[in-house]
Scaffold this motif. Sequence first.
Motif, mmCIF file in Angstrom:
data_model
loop_
_atom_site.group_PDB
_atom_site.id
_atom_site.type_symbol
_atom_site.label_atom_id
_atom_site.label_comp_id
_atom_site.label_asym_id
_atom_site.label_seq_id
_atom_site.Cartn_x
_atom_site.Cartn_y
_atom_site.Cartn_z
ATOM 1 N N VAL A 83 -3.704 28.458 18.906
ATOM 2 C CA VAL A 83 -2.876 28.170 20.143
ATOM 3 C C VAL A 83 -3.370 26.953 21.159
ATOM 4 O O VAL A 83 -4.608 26.861 21.478
ATOM 5 N N VAL A 84 -2.682 26.005 21.205
ATOM 6 C CA VAL A 84 -3.015 24.971 21.978
ATOM 7 C C VAL A 84 -3.091 25.323 23.566
ATOM 8 O O VAL A 84 -2.607 25.907 23.975
ATOM 9 N N THR A 85 -4.401 24.878 23.875
ATOM 10 C CA THR A 85 -4.749 25.370 25.223
ATOM 11 C C THR A 85 -5.452 23.978 25.956
ATOM 12 O O THR A 85 -6.458 23.353 25.462
ATOM 13 N N GLY A 87 -7.252 21.396 27.742
ATOM 14 C CA GLY A 87 -8.815 21.009 28.027
ATOM 15 C C GLY A 87 -9.733 21.828 27.207
ATOM 16 O O GLY A 87 -11.042 22.035 27.718
ATOM 17 N N ILE A 88 -9.320 22.560 26.286
ATOM 18 C CA ILE A 88 -10.312 23.633 25.595
ATOM 19 C C ILE A 88 -10.088 23.307 24.164
ATOM 20 O O ILE A 88 -8.970 23.125 23.410
ATOM 21 N N ARG A 89 -11.107 22.911 23.394
ATOM 22 C CA ARG A 89 -11.142 22.563 21.861
ATOM 23 C C ARG A 89 -10.310 23.555 21.134
ATOM 24 O O ARG A 89 -10.591 24.828 21.379
ATOM 25 N N THR A 90 -9.518 22.791 20.187
ATOM 26 C CA THR A 90 -8.569 23.817 19.370
ATOM 27 C C THR A 90 -8.491 23.210 18.221
ATOM 28 O O THR A 90 -8.195 22.250 17.854
ATOM 29 N N THR A 91 -9.163 23.853 17.241
ATOM 30 C CA THR A 91 -9.695 23.431 15.957
ATOM 31 C C THR A 91 -8.594 23.816 14.737
ATOM 32 O O THR A 91 -8.735 22.694 13.733
ATOM 33 N N PHE A 92 -7.658 24.683 15.045
ATOM 34 C CA PHE A 92 -6.993 25.380 13.834
ATOM 35 C C PHE A 92 -7.828 25.547 12.942
ATOM 36 O O PHE A 92 -7.240 25.964 11.662
ATOM 37 N N ASP A 103 -4.127 18.286 25.456
ATOM 38 C CA ASP A 103 -3.625 17.924 27.148
ATOM 39 C C ASP A 103 -2.509 18.770 27.755
ATOM 40 O O ASP A 103 -2.052 18.555 28.673
ATOM 41 N N GLU A 104 -2.197 19.921 26.865
ATOM 42 C CA GLU A 104 -1.366 20.693 27.432
ATOM 43 C C GLU A 104 -1.510 22.056 26.649
ATOM 44 O O GLU A 104 -2.281 22.328 25.947
ATOM 45 N N ASP A 105 -0.792 23.256 27.545
ATOM 46 C CA ASP A 105 -0.862 24.535 27.090
ATOM 47 C C ASP A 105 0.401 25.015 26.408
ATOM 48 O O ASP A 105 1.323 24.400 26.652
ATOM 49 N N ILE A 120 -10.864 33.191 28.558
ATOM 50 C CA ILE A 120 -12.563 33.468 28.320
ATOM 51 C C ILE A 120 -12.929 32.617 27.284
ATOM 52 O O ILE A 120 -14.047 32.218 27.119
ATOM 53 N N GLY A 121 -12.002 32.219 26.444
ATOM 54 C CA GLY A 121 -12.157 31.294 25.020
ATOM 55 C C GLY A 121 -11.279 31.348 24.049
ATOM 56 O O GLY A 121 -10.012 31.858 24.344
ATOM 57 N N LYS A 122 -11.796 31.122 22.801
ATOM 58 C CA LYS A 122 -10.837 31.062 21.533
ATOM 59 C C LYS A 122 -11.501 31.939 20.582
ATOM 60 O O LYS A 122 -12.512 32.374 20.447
ATOM 61 N N THR A 123 -10.575 32.588 19.824
ATOM 62 C CA THR A 123 -11.029 33.573 18.838
ATOM 63 C C THR A 123 -10.816 32.926 17.379
ATOM 64 O O THR A 123 -9.644 31.901 17.402
ATOM 65 N N ASN A 124 -11.527 33.310 16.465
ATOM 66 C CA ASN A 124 -11.464 32.681 15.239
ATOM 67 C C ASN A 124 -10.101 33.106 14.258
ATOM 68 O O ASN A 124 -9.342 34.086 14.546
ATOM 69 N N THR A 125 -9.751 32.185 13.491
ATOM 70 C CA THR A 125 -8.552 32.360 12.653
ATOM 71 C C THR A 125 -9.032 31.381 11.112
ATOM 72 O O THR A 125 -9.823 30.775 10.896
#
Length: 176
Positions: A83-85, A87-92, A103-105, A120-125
Amino acid sequence: MTDLCFHDATELARLIATKQLSAREVMEAHLTQIDRVNPRVNAIVTLLADQALEQAAEADERQARGEPVGLLHGLPIAHKDLVVTKGIRTTFGSPIYGDFVPDEDALIVQRLKNAGAITIGKTNTPEFGAGSQTFNPVFGQTLNPYDTTKTCGGSSGGAAVALACGMLPIADGSDT
């Protein structure tokens, strides 16, 4: 405070709304649970503890001023790493996107924030969400909290394990 982590989201939201608990107290309890449990199961792969605590304090201030708050006011949430968030690292779950910071949610993130949830953060996938077991080359494997020799399944395994372990009262997932 560990017991607090196993209250359902509806009850936590009620306790915050009636000022029996503060958003900060709820956030601190969940961060403590994450520190205690996550190293064994690897469910939350990006943690934004300082940011989440700051936003919880701001949520408490808004409530104290009598400003309108959403139904999920003050509840911690982690978003699946698909999920694109903003300002938060999103690695897929892929090295190709290992340093990607959107740069967008995504719409789901916008709506959850509007309802008062605090990221609070990101969960694994699995990588790109393609798999029935939660592991990827960026963050490794998420383990079954009931038997760490077994898989937790997937593709929202990080979210499921975080919920099962009381690290979060709500999490998002996906089904492709």
